[in-house]
Design an enzyme around this catalytic site. Sequence first.
Site, PDB file in Angstrom:
ATOM      1  N   CYS A  77       1.528  -0.878   0.332  1.00  0.00           N
ATOM      2  CA  CYS A  77      -0.123  -0.215  -0.028  1.00  0.00           C
ATOM      3  C   CYS A  77       0.416   1.609  -0.174  1.00  0.00           C
ATOM      4  O   CYS A  77       2.186   1.499   0.839  1.00  0.00           O
ATOM      5  CB  CYS A  77      -0.969  -0.150   0.743  1.00  0.00           C
ATOM      6  SG  CYS A  77      -1.672   1.524   1.207  1.00  0.00           S
ATOM      7  N   ASP A 133      -0.373  15.994  -2.627  1.00  0.00           N
ATOM      8  CA  ASP A 133      -0.385  15.469  -4.579  1.00  0.00           C
ATOM      9  C   ASP A 133       0.656  15.052  -5.035  1.00  0.00           C
ATOM     10  O   ASP A 133       1.236  16.460  -5.400  1.00  0.00           O
ATOM     11  CB  ASP A 133      -1.297  14.876  -4.642  1.00  0.00           C
ATOM     12  CG  ASP A 133      -2.376  14.156  -5.879  1.00  0.00           C
ATOM     13  OD1 ASP A 133      -1.692  13.655  -6.516  1.00  0.00           O
ATOM     14  OD2 ASP A 133      -3.223  13.458  -5.584  1.00  0.00           O
ATOM     15  N   HIS A 139      -5.502   1.939   8.628  1.00  0.00           N
ATOM     16  CA  HIS A 139      -5.466   1.427   6.818  1.00  0.00           C
ATOM     17  C   HIS A 139      -7.062   1.171   6.942  1.00  0.00           C
ATOM     18  O   HIS A 139      -6.920  -0.036   7.543  1.00  0.00           O
ATOM     19  CB  HIS A 139      -4.478  -0.158   6.595  1.00  0.00           C
ATOM     20  CG  HIS A 139      -5.344  -0.252   5.479  1.00  0.00           C
ATOM     21  ND1 HIS A 139      -4.461   0.182   3.966  1.00  0.00           N
ATOM     22  CD2 HIS A 139      -5.641  -1.085   4.506  1.00  0.00           C
ATOM     23  CE1 HIS A 139      -4.434  -0.151   2.228  1.00  0.00           C
ATOM     24  NE2 HIS A 139      -6.023  -1.091   2.856  1.00  0.00           N
ATOM     25  N   ASN A 185     -11.939  22.687  -4.002  1.00  0.00           N
ATOM     26  CA  ASN A 185     -12.670  21.242  -3.717  1.00  0.00           C
ATOM     27  C   ASN A 185     -12.442  20.384  -3.143  1.00  0.00           C
ATOM     28  O   ASN A 185     -11.190  19.968  -2.501  1.00  0.00           O
ATOM     29  CB  ASN A 185     -12.609  21.039  -5.166  1.00  0.00           C
ATOM     30  CG  ASN A 185     -13.503  22.005  -6.453  1.00  0.00           C
ATOM     31  OD1 ASN A 185     -12.950  22.244  -6.959  1.00  0.00           O
ATOM     32  ND2 ASN A 185     -14.443  21.774  -6.052  1.00  0.00           N
ATOM     33  N   GLY A 234     -13.558   6.117  -9.306  1.00  0.00           N
ATOM     34  CA  GLY A 234     -12.419   7.145  -9.883  1.00  0.00           C
ATOM     35  C   GLY A 234     -10.947   6.747  -8.610  1.00  0.00           C
ATOM     36  O   GLY A 234     -10.249   6.889  -7.926  1.00  0.00           O
ATOM     37  N   THR A 280      -8.404   5.117  -6.986  1.00  0.00           N
ATOM     38  CA  THR A 280      -6.866   4.966  -7.122  1.00  0.00           C
ATOM     39  C   THR A 280      -5.836   3.951  -6.711  1.00  0.00           C
ATOM     40  O   THR A 280      -5.051   3.355  -6.567  1.00  0.00           O
ATOM     41  CB  THR A 280      -6.207   5.381  -8.184  1.00  0.00           C
ATOM     42  OG1 THR A 280      -5.498   6.358  -7.579  1.00  0.00           O
ATOM     43  CG2 THR A 280      -6.663   5.838  -9.762  1.00  0.00           C
ATOM     44  N   HIS A 294      -6.721   3.127  -0.432  1.00  0.00           N
ATOM     45  CA  HIS A 294      -5.656   3.809   1.260  1.00  0.00           C
ATOM     46  C   HIS A 294      -7.455   5.298   1.501  1.00  0.00           C
ATOM     47  O   HIS A 294      -6.490   5.597   0.816  1.00  0.00           O
ATOM     48  CB  HIS A 294      -4.862   3.904   1.189  1.00  0.00           C
ATOM     49  CG  HIS A 294      -4.588   4.211   3.406  1.00  0.00           C
ATOM     50  ND1 HIS A 294      -3.210   3.162   3.379  1.00  0.00           N
ATOM     51  CD2 HIS A 294      -4.526   5.520   3.657  1.00  0.00           C
ATOM     52  CE1 HIS A 294      -3.296   3.349   4.839  1.00  0.00           C
ATOM     53  NE2 HIS A 294      -3.860   4.873   4.876  1.00  0.00           N
ATOM     54  N   HIS A 301      -8.752   8.281   1.456  1.00  0.00           N
ATOM     55  CA  HIS A 301      -7.427   9.843   1.759  1.00  0.00           C
ATOM     56  C   HIS A 301      -9.286  10.330   0.952  1.00  0.00           C
ATOM     57  O   HIS A 301     -10.112  10.353   0.028  1.00  0.00           O
ATOM     58  CB  HIS A 301      -7.134   9.653   0.036  1.00  0.00           C
ATOM     59  CG  HIS A 301      -6.960   9.009  -0.710  1.00  0.00           C
ATOM     60  ND1 HIS A 301      -6.997   7.893  -1.016  1.00  0.00           N
ATOM     61  CD2 HIS A 301      -6.895  10.145  -1.758  1.00  0.00           C
ATOM     62  CE1 HIS A 301      -6.996   6.931  -2.187  1.00  0.00           C
ATOM     63  NE2 HIS A 301      -6.709   8.158  -3.051  1.00  0.00           N
ATOM     64  N   HIS A 328      -8.757  13.809  -1.129  1.00  0.00           N
ATOM     65  CA  HIS A 328      -8.201  15.580  -1.566  1.00  0.00           C
ATOM     66  C   HIS A 328      -8.733  16.636  -0.947  1.00  0.00           C
ATOM     67  O   HIS A 328     -10.485  16.651  -0.943  1.00  0.00           O
ATOM     68  CB  HIS A 328      -8.300  15.244  -3.075  1.00  0.00           C
ATOM     69  CG  HIS A 328      -8.480  13.708  -4.206  1.00  0.00           C
ATOM     70  ND1 HIS A 328      -6.859  14.115  -5.212  1.00  0.00           N
ATOM     71  CD2 HIS A 328      -8.992  12.962  -3.940  1.00  0.00           C
ATOM     72  CE1 HIS A 328      -6.417  12.264  -5.342  1.00  0.00           C
ATOM     73  NE2 HIS A 328      -7.507  11.688  -4.585  1.00  0.00           N
TER      74      HIS A 328
END
Length: 155
Positions: A4, A30, A46, A88, A98, A100, A103, A105, A107
Site C-alpha cells: 500500500c 499529491d 489502513h 474542492n 475513480g 486508484t 487506502h 484519502h 483530496h
Amino acid sequence: MDNCIFCKIIDGAIPSTKVYESDRVIAFLDINPIEKGHMLIVPKQHWKNLAEVKLDTEKEIEVYEELMYIVRVAARAVISTGFAAGANILQCNNACAGQTVDHLHFHVIPRYGSDAVSVPVFTSGAAKYEDGEAAAIAEKLAKAIETIVKEEELL
Ligand SMILES: [Zn+2]
C-alpha cells in the site's frame, strides 16, 4: 498493509511533502496535483475507503474524528489564509468511482479562479428519475442509512 503506497508513506519508506502529521493522521501534497497545493488527507489506520471505515473501537473513532477534522481544517487553511480563493474536497470509493489507491484519502484541492478544471466534475442532471422512482430510491437509501446508524449506535 503490504504494497500500500500510503502505508509506505506513513512508515516513511516513501518520501512525501508533509503538511500535517499526528499519531493518527497524515496530510501531504499529491505528487500529481490537479492544482498547486493539492493535498491528500490520510488516516494512519489502513481503511480501504470511507465505506469500509469501522467505528468499533475508541481508537477507530478518534482516528476518524481527527481525519474529518483535518479535512475541514485543510480547506479552511487554504481559504482563510488567502492561499487560494476556494477549494474542492474529493473522496472516491472503489475503482468504479475513480479510487486508484486503496487506502482511504480525501483530496483537498485549492482553487484559484483561473484554472481549467471543470466544476462540477460530474454532470448535474445526467441521470433522470422515472415517475415515483426518486421516492423509491430515497426510501431504500433512508432504510440503509437508518440500519447503519442503529448498528453503529453512535448517534
Ligand atoms: Zn494503506
